[in-house]
Design a protein around this motif. Structure first.
Motif, PDB file in Angstrom:
ATOM      1  N   LYS A  55      -2.877   4.533   4.483  1.00 45.72           N
ATOM      2  CA  LYS A  55      -2.749   2.994   4.332  1.00 45.72           C
ATOM      3  C   LYS A  55      -2.119   2.724   3.182  1.00 45.72           C
ATOM      4  CE  LYS A  55      -7.256   2.077   6.405  1.00 45.72           C
ATOM      5  NZ  LYS A  55      -7.695   3.243   6.984  1.00 45.72           N
ATOM      6  N   ARG A  56      -1.903   3.397   2.075  1.00 49.23           N
ATOM      7  CA  ARG A  56      -1.256   3.435   0.929  1.00 49.23           C
ATOM      8  C   ARG A  56       0.375   3.603   1.001  1.00 49.23           C
ATOM      9  NH1 ARG A  56      -2.016   6.281  -4.868  1.00 49.23           N
ATOM     10  NH2 ARG A  56      -0.509   5.062  -6.147  1.00 49.23           N
ATOM     11  N   ALA A  57       0.549   4.294   1.882  1.00 48.86           N
ATOM     12  CA  ALA A  57       1.750   4.672   2.195  1.00 48.86           C
ATOM     13  C   ALA A  57       2.520   3.577   2.904  1.00 48.86           C
ATOM     14  CB  ALA A  57       2.199   5.810   2.763  1.00 48.86           C
ATOM     15  N   ALA A  58       2.017   3.024   3.960  1.00 52.26           N
ATOM     16  CA  ALA A  58       2.419   1.897   4.880  1.00 52.26           C
ATOM     17  C   ALA A  58       2.383   0.811   4.101  1.00 52.26           C
ATOM     18  CB  ALA A  58       1.694   1.696   5.959  1.00 52.26           C
ATOM     19  N   TYR A  59       1.469   0.479   3.136  1.00 50.88           N
ATOM     20  CA  TYR A  59       1.312  -0.755   2.300  1.00 50.88           C
ATOM     21  C   TYR A  59       2.368  -0.724   1.371  1.00 50.88           C
ATOM     22  CZ  TYR A  59      -0.353  -4.024  -1.231  1.00 50.88           C
ATOM     23  OH  TYR A  59      -0.597  -4.928  -2.439  1.00 50.88           O
ATOM     24  N   ASP A  60       2.620   0.414   0.700  1.00 59.42           N
ATOM     25  CA  ASP A  60       3.541   0.449  -0.313  1.00 59.42           C
ATOM     26  C   ASP A  60       5.052   0.004   0.179  1.00 59.42           C
ATOM     27  OD1 ASP A  60       1.883   1.314  -2.185  1.00 59.42           O
ATOM     28  OD2 ASP A  60       2.559   3.431  -2.426  1.00 59.42           O
ATOM     29  N   GLN A  61       5.372   0.281   1.392  1.00 63.73           N
ATOM     30  CA  GLN A  61       6.467   0.145   2.091  1.00 63.73           C
ATOM     31  C   GLN A  61       6.757  -1.410   2.340  1.00 63.73           C
ATOM     32  OE1 GLN A  61       8.900   2.235   5.250  1.00 63.73           O
ATOM     33  NE2 GLN A  61       7.811   0.793   6.453  1.00 63.73           N
ATOM     34  N   LEU A  62       5.602  -1.998   2.818  1.00 67.12           N
ATOM     35  CA  LEU A  62       5.645  -3.550   3.178  1.00 67.12           C
ATOM     36  C   LEU A  62       5.715  -3.959   1.630  1.00 67.12           C
ATOM     37  CD1 LEU A  62       4.734  -5.909   5.115  1.00 67.12           C
ATOM     38  CD2 LEU A  62       2.470  -5.303   4.237  1.00 67.12           C
ATOM     39  N   ASP A 102       3.851 -16.574   0.497  1.00 71.38           N
ATOM     40  CA  ASP A 102       3.370 -16.779   2.041  1.00 71.38           C
ATOM     41  C   ASP A 102       3.597 -15.618   2.623  1.00 71.38           C
ATOM     42  OD1 ASP A 102       2.046 -18.672   3.865  1.00 71.38           O
ATOM     43  OD2 ASP A 102       4.303 -18.617   4.565  1.00 71.38           O
ATOM     44  N   PHE A 103       2.703 -15.164   3.606  1.00 68.79           N
ATOM     45  CA  PHE A 103       2.887 -13.839   4.077  1.00 68.79           C
ATOM     46  C   PHE A 103       2.325 -13.919   5.596  1.00 68.79           C
ATOM     47  CE2 PHE A 103       0.794  -9.574   5.492  1.00 68.79           C
ATOM     48  CZ  PHE A 103       1.957  -9.069   5.267  1.00 68.79           C
ATOM     49  N   ARG A 104       3.224 -13.338   6.672  1.00 66.09           N
ATOM     50  CA  ARG A 104       2.738 -13.048   7.982  1.00 66.09           C
ATOM     51  C   ARG A 104       3.429 -11.712   8.184  1.00 66.09           C
ATOM     52  NH1 ARG A 104       0.149 -16.748   7.042  1.00 66.09           N
ATOM     53  NH2 ARG A 104      -0.293 -18.440   8.064  1.00 66.09           N
ATOM     54  N   PRO A 105       2.291 -10.601   8.482  1.00 65.24           N
ATOM     55  CA  PRO A 105       2.793  -9.228   8.763  1.00 65.24           C
ATOM     56  C   PRO A 105       3.828  -9.272   9.937  1.00 65.24           C
ATOM     57  CG  PRO A 105       0.627  -9.343   9.521  1.00 65.24           C
ATOM     58  CD  PRO A 105       1.264 -10.788   8.742  1.00 65.24           C
ATOM     59  N   PRO A 106       5.066  -8.477   9.483  1.00 62.82           N
ATOM     60  CA  PRO A 106       5.908  -8.184  10.633  1.00 62.82           C
ATOM     61  C   PRO A 106       5.394  -7.095  11.673  1.00 62.82           C
ATOM     62  CG  PRO A 106       7.086  -8.292   8.410  1.00 62.82           C
ATOM     63  CD  PRO A 106       5.481  -7.975   8.104  1.00 62.82           C
ATOM     64  N   PRO A 107       5.978  -7.612  12.797  1.00 60.47           N
ATOM     65  CA  PRO A 107       5.064  -6.765  14.014  1.00 60.47           C
ATOM     66  C   PRO A 107       5.505  -5.206  13.605  1.00 60.47           C
ATOM     67  CG  PRO A 107       7.079  -7.832  14.682  1.00 60.47           C
ATOM     68  CD  PRO A 107       6.897  -8.483  13.286  1.00 60.47           C
ATOM     69  N   ASP A 108       6.492  -5.017  13.119  1.00 64.87           N
ATOM     70  CA  ASP A 108       6.688  -3.457  12.969  1.00 64.87           C
ATOM     71  C   ASP A 108       6.428  -2.794  11.530  1.00 64.87           C
ATOM     72  OD1 ASP A 108       8.646  -5.065  11.594  1.00 64.87           O
ATOM     73  OD2 ASP A 108      10.401  -3.497  12.010  1.00 64.87           O
ATOM     74  N   TRP A 109       5.655  -3.488  10.772  1.00 65.45           N
ATOM     75  CA  TRP A 109       5.321  -3.143   9.291  1.00 65.45           C
ATOM     76  C   TRP A 109       4.836  -1.880   9.297  1.00 65.45           C
ATOM     77  CZ3 TRP A 109       1.119  -1.792   6.548  1.00 65.45           C
ATOM     78  CH2 TRP A 109      -0.001  -1.836   7.183  1.00 65.45           C
ATOM     79  N   ASP A 110       4.152  -1.404  10.145  1.00 65.32           N
ATOM     80  CA  ASP A 110       3.592   0.139  10.003  1.00 65.32           C
ATOM     81  C   ASP A 110       4.250   1.033  10.876  1.00 65.32           C
ATOM     82  OD1 ASP A 110       2.337  -0.844  12.218  1.00 65.32           O
ATOM     83  OD2 ASP A 110       0.361  -0.012  11.614  1.00 65.32           O
ATOM     84  N   ALA A 111       5.387   0.813  11.438  1.00 68.18           N
ATOM     85  CA  ALA A 111       6.115   1.643  12.617  1.00 68.18           C
ATOM     86  C   ALA A 111       6.476   2.706  11.597  1.00 68.18           C
ATOM     87  CB  ALA A 111       7.356   0.684  13.178  1.00 68.18           C
ATOM     88  N   GLY A 112       6.433   3.848  12.508  1.00 70.11           N
ATOM     89  CA  GLY A 112       6.907   5.384  11.692  1.00 70.11           C
ATOM     90  C   GLY A 112       6.042   5.932  10.687  1.00 70.11           C
ATOM     91  N   PHE A 113       4.668   5.260  10.613  1.00 71.71           N
ATOM     92  CA  PHE A 113       3.855   6.140   9.895  1.00 71.71           C
ATOM     93  C   PHE A 113       3.008   6.765  10.752  1.00 71.71           C
ATOM     94  CE2 PHE A 113       5.691   3.281   6.805  1.00 71.71           C
ATOM     95  CZ  PHE A 113       5.666   4.094   5.452  1.00 71.71           C
ATOM     96  N   GLU A 114       2.392   7.938  10.315  1.00 70.39           N
ATOM     97  CA  GLU A 114       1.128   8.673  11.043  1.00 70.39           C
ATOM     98  C   GLU A 114      -0.094   8.342  10.407  1.00 70.39           C
ATOM     99  OE1 GLU A 114       1.630  12.627  12.191  1.00 70.39           O
ATOM    100  OE2 GLU A 114       3.787  12.747  12.473  1.00 70.39           O
ATOM    101  N   TYR A 115      -0.891   8.217  11.456  1.00 71.55           N
ATOM    102  CA  TYR A 115      -2.409   7.914  11.124  1.00 71.55           C
ATOM    103  C   TYR A 115      -3.398   8.972  11.644  1.00 71.55           C
ATOM    104  CZ  TYR A 115      -0.568   3.254   9.314  1.00 71.55           C
ATOM    105  OH  TYR A 115       0.141   2.381   8.683  1.00 71.55           O
TER     106      TYR A 115
END
Length: 312
Positions: free
Chosen positions: A61-68, A77-90
């Protein structure tokens, strides 16, 4: 909804190790826990502290959050982009609804999608490796024709000191013809390694389409805006237009209005029951930027009395 800076909430540096983050959390928890704190906003502060610790002590979660977080700052003001966590393995293990009730809308929007299924394991002397999950984006044309794509995923790793780094996982992925938004591609044996000689888990890639300025997808149907001239809409026309599966010759019925949908049956996402392709007409007026053009418009206003606001 405002963007939350979890590092700022815990008062730690963005390069902080997991032990340092846990230490900062314990210090703040002793100050703001509602059972012992006299602070008026203790409950809210404790919620934020719990959220921050939940995200920043989880390497994935931290890795994806850091990129965001590179694109936002606290309070923005924030709305998460649809691809915000694309490319990260979970690894999976999403949050149940009753857990999400303890967190903010910000947290729920990022991590509460339920798309991470729990890992499967056989508890014996041999243990199957856990499954992993990732989102990828492909072009709509790949769904029409099929393709093989190179995909690079980011896999968070934690060292002995608790610092998180990213490793690349490079794959060749076959995109099957006819794949739809949200479907999964299973890559056998690409998940976590097994334990004690157990078989490895699988990697599931959740497929989404790269946003396109030309097409919109709903299930297996595809929609496109088709710009036409007033005389093409009024008198009818036959024109050549591009589609994801190739150029087609399309008839514009006379008397068409803006917003009319022209359906091409079976020209949507391919499959045993293919979707349809819809062209939504947009009537575009030529500009009155020359004397001749203005004279033509004036003649229309004089010879073709027409009030578009009149009730039918």
């Amino acid at each position: 909804m405002e963007f939350k800076d979890y590092y700022q909430i815990l008062g730690v540096d963005k390069a902080a190790s997991i032990p340092d983050i846990k230490k900062a959390y314990r210090k703040l928890a002793r100050k703001y826990h509602p059972d012992i704190s006299k602070e008026p906003d203790a409950a809210l502060r404790m919620q934020e502290i719990n959220e921050a610790k939940t995200v920043l002590t989880d390497p994935e979660k931290r890795a994806a959050y850091d990129q965001l977080g590179e694109r936002y700052h606290a309070g923005q003001d924030f709305r998460p982009p649809p691809d915000w966590d694309a490319g990260f393995e979970y690894s999976g293990g999403g949050f149940e609804e009753f857990d999400l009730g303890e967190f903010s809308d910000f947290f729920a929007n990022l991590f509460g999608h339920g798309g991470r299924t729990r890992s499967r394991a056989h508890h014996a002397y041999q243990m199957r490796g856990g499954d992993r999950h990732a989102r990828i984006f492909v072009d709509l044309s790949d769904a029409f024709h099929g393709a093989t794509r190179s995909v690079t995923l980011h896999v968070p790793q934690t060292d002995a000191q608790g610092y998180v780094s990213l490793q690349e996982h490079n794959l060749k992925v076959r995109i099957p013809k006819g794949i739809k938004e949200g479907q999964h591609i299973r890559l056998a044996g690409q998940g976590h390694p097994g334990i004690g000689g157990g078989e490895p888990g699988d990697l599931y890639l959740e497929v989404h389409f790269t946003p396109s300025p030309d097409y919109r997808v709903e299930g297996k149907d595809v929609f496109a805006t088709l710009r036409v001239a007033p005389w093409e809409a009024a008198l009818g026309a036959a024109i050549d237009v591009p589609t994801p599966s190739g150029q087609v010759h399309l008839k514009i019925p006379k008397g068409s209005q803006g917003g009319r949908k022209l359906r091409l049956k079976g020209r949507g996402i391919p499959g045993a029951e293919p979707g349809d392709l819809y062209f939504v007409l947009e009537v575009v007026l030529p500009p009155a930027n020359t004397d001749k053009a203005r004279q033509l418009y004036e003649a229309m206003a004089r010879d073709m009395p027409f009030n578009p606001r009149q009730t039918r």
